[in-house]
Design a protein around this motif. Structure first.
Motif, mmCIF file in Angstrom:
data_model
loop_
_atom_site.group_PDB
_atom_site.id
_atom_site.type_symbol
_atom_site.label_atom_id
_atom_site.label_comp_id
_atom_site.label_asym_id
_atom_site.label_seq_id
_atom_site.Cartn_x
_atom_site.Cartn_y
_atom_site.Cartn_z
ATOM 1 N N TRP A 22 1.265 4.219 -2.899
ATOM 2 C CA TRP A 22 1.130 5.654 -2.607
ATOM 3 C C TRP A 22 2.350 6.414 -3.158
ATOM 4 N N GLN A 24 -4.346 3.407 3.143
ATOM 5 C CA GLN A 24 -3.892 3.634 1.755
ATOM 6 C C GLN A 24 -3.595 5.095 1.464
ATOM 7 N N ALA A 75 0.842 -1.212 0.000
ATOM 8 C CA ALA A 75 0.000 0.000 0.000
ATOM 9 C C ALA A 75 0.874 1.257 0.000
#
Ligand code: FEO
Length: 169
Positions: free
Chosen positions: A29, A77, A25
């Motif tokens: 990003w 997230q 995650a």
């Protein structure tokens, strides 16, 4: 295999699986927010966590137990910054170290010295991981919000990837 040890090993498998998802995650990003180096580094680290998980899976199965997969949470997230990400990684790794130490404690209580011996690898690995993330975090803190400094750190993180298939994509 001692059932208490087996249960605790299965819980550790779940935590390593979560670690892999968490770093995935974070890699995502970084990838969509303009930090390709940090992203490659974290994709690779997600692979490493999967390797940590698989090593435990094979150990449980080879020792006459059976791995029980459990639900794995969806990690956060959204992050504020690369600093936020590495601060959270450090905290997470400290939690994993504590978990490995507790697991080792169970093997001592249950006199399962074979599993205790196997866990030595994880104990050493946690020392290395905490040290690595402390070093990275210190550098990020040093540059603060300076964009040029952050660009440089991102390049440095790129250079720290070992060229796993996931990192190279
Ligand atoms: Fe599997 Fe980063 O500890």
């Amino acid at each position: 295999m001692n059932s208490k040890v087996e249960t605790t090993l299965n819980e550790q498998i779940q935590k390593e699986e979560y670690s892999s998802r968490l770093y995935l995650a974070m890699a995502i990003w970084c990838e969509v927010n303009g930090f390709p180096g940090a992203s490659s580094f974290l994709y690779e680290h997600a692979d490493e966590e999967r390797m940590h998980m698989l090593k435990l899976v094979h150990f449980v199965n080879d020792r006459g137990g059976k791995t029980q997969l459990m639900n794995v949470e969806v990690p956060p997230q959204e992050y504020d910054s690369v600093l936020d990400i590495f601060t959270q990684i450090k905290e997470h790794e400290m939690f994993i170290t504590e978990s490995i130490n507790n697991l080792y404690g169970v093997t001592v209580d249950e006199k399962d010295y074979t599993t205790g011996n196997f866990l030595q690898w994880y104990i050493t690995e946690q020392v290395e991981e905490e040290s690595l993330f402390n070093t990275i975090l210190d550098k990020i803190k040093l540059v603060g919000r300076d964009k040029a400094g952050m660009f440089h750190i991102d390049k440095e993180l790129e250079g720290m990837t070992g060229g796993s298939p996931a990192a190279a994509e």
